[in-house]
Design an enzyme around this catalytic site. Sequence first.
Site, PDB file in Angstrom:
ATOM      1  N   CYS A  11       0.824  -1.211   0.000  1.00  0.00           N
ATOM      2  CA  CYS A  11       0.000   0.000   0.000  1.00  0.00           C
ATOM      3  C   CYS A  11       0.857   1.260   0.000  1.00  0.00           C
ATOM      4  O   CYS A  11       0.666   2.160  -0.813  1.00  0.00           O
ATOM      5  CB  CYS A  11      -0.933  -0.013   1.211  1.00  0.00           C
ATOM      6  SG  CYS A  11      -2.009   1.408   1.265  1.00  0.00           S
TER       7      CYS A  11
ATOM      8  N   CYS B 145      -1.644   1.760  -2.944  1.00  0.00           N
ATOM      9  CA  CYS B 145      -2.595   2.855  -2.726  1.00  0.00           C
ATOM     10  C   CYS B 145      -1.969   4.255  -2.733  1.00  0.00           C
ATOM     11  O   CYS B 145      -2.478   5.153  -3.399  1.00  0.00           O
ATOM     12  CB  CYS B 145      -3.299   2.699  -1.374  1.00  0.00           C
ATOM     13  SG  CYS B 145      -3.322   1.062  -0.658  1.00  0.00           S
TER      14      CYS B 145
ATOM     15  N   LYS C 199      -0.064   5.419  -5.951  1.00  0.00           N
ATOM     16  CA  LYS C 199      -1.110   5.449  -6.990  1.00  0.00           C
ATOM     17  C   LYS C 199      -1.983   6.696  -6.841  1.00  0.00           C
ATOM     18  O   LYS C 199      -2.245   7.391  -7.810  1.00  0.00           O
ATOM     19  CB  LYS C 199      -1.983   4.201  -6.882  1.00  0.00           C
ATOM     20  CG  LYS C 199      -3.154   4.210  -7.829  1.00  0.00           C
ATOM     21  CD  LYS C 199      -4.204   3.224  -7.410  1.00  0.00           C
ATOM     22  CE  LYS C 199      -4.995   3.728  -6.216  1.00  0.00           C
ATOM     23  NZ  LYS C 199      -5.933   2.725  -5.684  1.00  0.00           N
TER      24      LYS C 199
ATOM     25  N   TYR D  26     -10.004  -3.089 -10.814  1.00  0.00           N
ATOM     26  CA  TYR D  26      -9.863  -1.682 -10.442  1.00  0.00           C
ATOM     27  C   TYR D  26      -8.462  -1.146 -10.676  1.00  0.00           C
ATOM     28  O   TYR D  26      -8.291   0.011 -11.069  1.00  0.00           O
ATOM     29  CB  TYR D  26     -10.369  -1.443  -9.005  1.00  0.00           C
ATOM     30  CG  TYR D  26      -9.405  -1.770  -7.893  1.00  0.00           C
ATOM     31  CD1 TYR D  26      -8.564  -0.793  -7.377  1.00  0.00           C
ATOM     32  CD2 TYR D  26      -9.325  -3.046  -7.347  1.00  0.00           C
ATOM     33  CE1 TYR D  26      -7.683  -1.075  -6.343  1.00  0.00           C
ATOM     34  CE2 TYR D  26      -8.457  -3.333  -6.320  1.00  0.00           C
ATOM     35  CZ  TYR D  26      -7.628  -2.350  -5.820  1.00  0.00           C
ATOM     36  OH  TYR D  26      -6.749  -2.633  -4.806  1.00  0.00           O
TER      37      TYR D  26
ATOM     38  N   GLU E  45      -7.780   2.026 -13.038  1.00  0.00           N
ATOM     39  CA  GLU E  45      -7.163   3.213 -12.435  1.00  0.00           C
ATOM     40  C   GLU E  45      -5.925   3.641 -13.237  1.00  0.00           C
ATOM     41  O   GLU E  45      -5.733   4.825 -13.517  1.00  0.00           O
ATOM     42  CB  GLU E  45      -6.760   2.920 -10.987  1.00  0.00           C
ATOM     43  CG  GLU E  45      -7.950   2.857 -10.040  1.00  0.00           C
ATOM     44  CD  GLU E  45      -7.564   2.499  -8.611  1.00  0.00           C
ATOM     45  OE1 GLU E  45      -8.329   2.823  -7.702  1.00  0.00           O
ATOM     46  OE2 GLU E  45      -6.498   1.869  -8.401  1.00  0.00           O
TER      47      GLU E  45
ATOM     48  N   HIS F 159     -26.584  22.109   0.909  1.00  0.00           N
ATOM     49  CA  HIS F 159     -26.774  22.745  -0.390  1.00  0.00           C
ATOM     50  C   HIS F 159     -25.811  23.903  -0.575  1.00  0.00           C
ATOM     51  O   HIS F 159     -25.576  24.631   0.383  1.00  0.00           O
ATOM     52  CB  HIS F 159     -28.228  23.244  -0.473  1.00  0.00           C
ATOM     53  CG  HIS F 159     -28.570  23.816  -1.807  1.00  0.00           C
ATOM     54  ND1 HIS F 159     -28.745  23.035  -2.920  1.00  0.00           N
ATOM     55  CD2 HIS F 159     -28.741  25.106  -2.202  1.00  0.00           C
ATOM     56  CE1 HIS F 159     -29.029  23.806  -3.953  1.00  0.00           C
ATOM     57  NE2 HIS F 159     -29.031  25.073  -3.547  1.00  0.00           N
TER      58      HIS F 159
ATOM     59  N   GLU G  51     -25.904  16.109  -2.041  1.00  0.00           N
ATOM     60  CA  GLU G  51     -27.277  16.298  -1.539  1.00  0.00           C
ATOM     61  C   GLU G  51     -28.279  15.429  -2.298  1.00  0.00           C
ATOM     62  O   GLU G  51     -29.348  15.109  -1.792  1.00  0.00           O
ATOM     63  CB  GLU G  51     -27.693  17.768  -1.582  1.00  0.00           C
ATOM     64  CG  GLU G  51     -27.868  18.350  -2.964  1.00  0.00           C
ATOM     65  CD  GLU G  51     -28.209  19.844  -2.913  1.00  0.00           C
ATOM     66  OE1 GLU G  51     -29.283  20.192  -2.381  1.00  0.00           O
ATOM     67  OE2 GLU G  51     -27.410  20.658  -3.415  1.00  0.00           O
TER      68      GLU G  51
HETATM   69  P1  FAD Z   1       1.293  -6.099   1.891  1.00  0.00           P
HETATM   70  O1  FAD Z   1       0.973  -4.699   2.170  1.00  0.00           O
HETATM   71  O2  FAD Z   1       1.477  -6.515   0.485  1.00  0.00           O
HETATM   72  O3  FAD Z   1       2.616  -6.428   2.712  1.00  0.00           O
HETATM   73  C1  FAD Z   1       3.278  -7.640   2.607  1.00  0.00           C
HETATM   74  C2  FAD Z   1       4.741  -7.401   2.954  1.00  0.00           C
HETATM   75  O4  FAD Z   1       5.374  -8.645   3.172  1.00  0.00           O
HETATM   76  C3  FAD Z   1       5.520  -6.720   1.822  1.00  0.00           C
HETATM   77  O5  FAD Z   1       6.181  -5.595   2.344  1.00  0.00           O
HETATM   78  C4  FAD Z   1       6.506  -7.781   1.361  1.00  0.00           C
HETATM   79  O6  FAD Z   1       7.738  -7.232   0.931  1.00  0.00           O
HETATM   80  C5  FAD Z   1       6.683  -8.592   2.629  1.00  0.00           C
HETATM   81  N1  FAD Z   1       7.081  -9.988   2.424  1.00  0.00           N
HETATM   82  C6  FAD Z   1       6.537 -10.885   1.573  1.00  0.00           C
HETATM   83  N2  FAD Z   1       7.103 -12.093   1.756  1.00  0.00           N
HETATM   84  C7  FAD Z   1       8.015 -11.964   2.745  1.00  0.00           C
HETATM   85  C8  FAD Z   1       8.895 -12.867   3.392  1.00  0.00           C
HETATM   86  N3  FAD Z   1       8.928 -14.156   3.086  1.00  0.00           N
HETATM   87  N4  FAD Z   1       9.694 -12.391   4.352  1.00  0.00           N
HETATM   88  C9  FAD Z   1       9.682 -11.073   4.704  1.00  0.00           C
HETATM   89  N5  FAD Z   1       8.843 -10.187   4.126  1.00  0.00           N
HETATM   90  C10 FAD Z   1       8.019 -10.626   3.172  1.00  0.00           C
HETATM   91  N6  FAD Z   1      -6.006  -1.106  -1.229  1.00  0.00           N
HETATM   92  C11 FAD Z   1      -6.850  -0.142  -0.793  1.00  0.00           C
HETATM   93  O7  FAD Z   1      -7.466  -0.307   0.258  1.00  0.00           O
HETATM   94  N7  FAD Z   1      -7.013   1.024  -1.499  1.00  0.00           N
HETATM   95  C12 FAD Z   1      -6.342   1.268  -2.656  1.00  0.00           C
HETATM   96  O8  FAD Z   1      -6.522   2.323  -3.268  1.00  0.00           O
HETATM   97  C13 FAD Z   1      -5.444   0.268  -3.127  1.00  0.00           C
HETATM   98  N8  FAD Z   1      -4.723   0.477  -4.254  1.00  0.00           N
HETATM   99  C14 FAD Z   1      -3.841  -0.466  -4.671  1.00  0.00           C
HETATM  100  C15 FAD Z   1      -3.081  -0.216  -5.811  1.00  0.00           C
HETATM  101  C16 FAD Z   1      -2.178  -1.130  -6.252  1.00  0.00           C
HETATM  102  C17 FAD Z   1      -1.377  -0.845  -7.498  1.00  0.00           C
HETATM  103  C18 FAD Z   1      -1.999  -2.351  -5.543  1.00  0.00           C
HETATM  104  C19 FAD Z   1      -1.000  -3.370  -6.017  1.00  0.00           C
HETATM  105  C20 FAD Z   1      -2.730  -2.612  -4.400  1.00  0.00           C
HETATM  106  C21 FAD Z   1      -3.658  -1.668  -3.952  1.00  0.00           C
HETATM  107  N9  FAD Z   1      -4.432  -1.880  -2.811  1.00  0.00           N
HETATM  108  C22 FAD Z   1      -5.301  -0.924  -2.372  1.00  0.00           C
HETATM  109  C23 FAD Z   1      -4.357  -3.157  -2.060  1.00  0.00           C
HETATM  110  C24 FAD Z   1      -3.477  -3.031  -0.821  1.00  0.00           C
HETATM  111  O9  FAD Z   1      -2.212  -2.555  -1.186  1.00  0.00           O
HETATM  112  C25 FAD Z   1      -3.361  -4.395  -0.150  1.00  0.00           C
HETATM  113  O10 FAD Z   1      -4.652  -4.906   0.106  1.00  0.00           O
HETATM  114  C26 FAD Z   1      -2.614  -4.309   1.177  1.00  0.00           C
HETATM  115  O11 FAD Z   1      -1.333  -3.770   0.989  1.00  0.00           O
HETATM  116  C27 FAD Z   1      -2.522  -5.703   1.813  1.00  0.00           C
HETATM  117  O12 FAD Z   1      -1.770  -5.654   2.979  1.00  0.00           O
HETATM  118  P2  FAD Z   1      -0.974  -6.938   3.486  1.00  0.00           P
HETATM  119  O13 FAD Z   1      -0.495  -6.606   4.855  1.00  0.00           O
HETATM  120  O14 FAD Z   1      -1.783  -8.145   3.302  1.00  0.00           O
HETATM  121  O15 FAD Z   1       0.248  -7.103   2.484  1.00  0.00           O
END
Ligand code: FAD
Length: 460
Positions: A43, A48, A51, A180, A184, A438, A443
């Site tokens: 994110c 997010c 973006k 999405y 976007e 308004h 509204e």
């Molecule tokens: P992540 O945030 O993906 O974090 C996972 C972390 O784990 C990463 O930092 C990765 O490097 C680390 N990792 C992975 N494997 C290992 C390992 N084995 N050892 C150590 N570290 C590791 N959501 C919204 O709500 N609004 C938005 O507008 C939105 N826009 C988005 C736009 C894009 C282009 C993308 C790709 C996603 C978007 N999302 C949005 C979705 C949102 O980013 C994810 O839902 C959210 O980040 C999920 O969080 P998470 O904690 O599951 O994983």
Amino acid sequence: MSTFDYDLFVIGAGSGGVRAARISSQYGARVGIAEEYRYGGTCVIRGCVPKKLMVYASRFPHEFEVAKGYGWSVGETDFSWADFLARKDSEIARLEGIYKTNLQKAGVTIHDTRAEIAGPHRVWLVAEDREVTAERILIATGGTANVHDDLPGVEHAITSNEAFHLDGVPGSVVVAGGGYIAVEFASIFAGLGAKTTLVYRGEKILRGFDEDVRDLVTNQLAANGVEVITRTVFAGLEKHEAGIDVSLANGKTLTKDVVMFAIGRSPNSHGLGLENVGVQTKENGAIIVDGFSKTTADGIWAVGDVTDRINLTPVAIREGHAFADTEFGGKPTQADHMTVATAVFTTPEIGTVGLTEDEARAQCGEIDVYSTSFRAMKHAFADINERMLMKVIVDAATDRVVGVHLAGDAAGEMIQMVGIAVKMGATKADFDATVAVHPTAAEELVTLREPTQQFRKAAE
Ligand code: FAD
């Protein structure tokens, strides 16, 4: 005193992992976290946040047009991608620093390394070349962008990861996908002046959204210069000096500077050592969890995109927080996945909460639909042909508002507010009793008097 190195070890410092680590530590747990790339996760680093900054950047040309309608003479304008990128990268670095500092302030021990599960209660820290033990392990490794691996020339394509670091605004771009993120990015590129094509294998983009919203956004994308080609896929890519030739399965060929895949994301669960401990996954790699985010293995939980429930940042955060409350706060809590409001930052923007019209017809049987499409005052005055849509779906039996769908300026901001009312179970009568603000576009939400459609079960 526990014999484990940690009470909790979190793999992945994204939205879900950071929240779980911080709150658990504040409850007194000894917490370690491993991050293999950058703190803040998808994110903050490549989702997010960057973006939305690109969305803002891409909307100025449109605003310059609106400005002319208000009497402004807009001189020659110029966009410096290099300046924008530098500012964007420094903002992301600042946010990453905050995430890291907040973890440390909360007493979490951070490990800059990939982590894998070596066995029950055992985590292998790759860069540190050592193992640590933990009473509980939380997997929060997120998701990864899909590409068609076997597509000829696939190495010439990018995903959203690279889209944040292009050398410049491409002269032309094709985005594959209809979800999405694809839509976007098509909006962003077109707004920044790239000749943009969106290629989607289905009939209509934005599957899962309300049909009227899908139609309005499709039309408006076209009006904004995005060519939308449906019912086909990429058949091959070939790079040459003038660009990349994109052969489509429908026989057409496009030549583009940049080719981007946004065809969905997969849970990032491969190579984590899940087989060492009996953590079961679905066919797509999603880790199977119960309502408390517990996996099929004792001592191991999973939150966020790796579980493929609702793949949004606020949901991952909720799941991480609920885990911490349950395991370390003495407050058993299940994250609530019902009636989650969400936005799509296309231009025009989408805001949506609750059931689509089709879902409401299937689930409620009898519904009233209140819908309006209009040019908002700002655009009507400037003679800009941009329409706004507002749709409220009501369960006829209970008068409860079960879905609200918006498309247009600030739809994302509006839906956050309406989402509270819908989540609380507001009825159409409650909407009607609310006095309008308004003059606003919002509204309209409280002044929709007559249903535009009513669906009733056929008489027995
Ligand atoms: P992540 O945030 O993906 O974090 C996972 C972390 O784990 C990463 O930092 C990765 O490097 C680390 N990792 C992975 N494997 C290992 C390992 N084995 N050892 C150590 N570290 C590791 N959501 C919204 O709500 N609004 C938005 O507008 C939105 N826009 C988005 C736009 C894009 C282009 C993308 C790709 C996603 C978007 N999302 C949005 C979705 C949102 O980013 C994810 O839902 C959210 O980040 C999920 O969080 P998470 O904690 O599951 O994983």
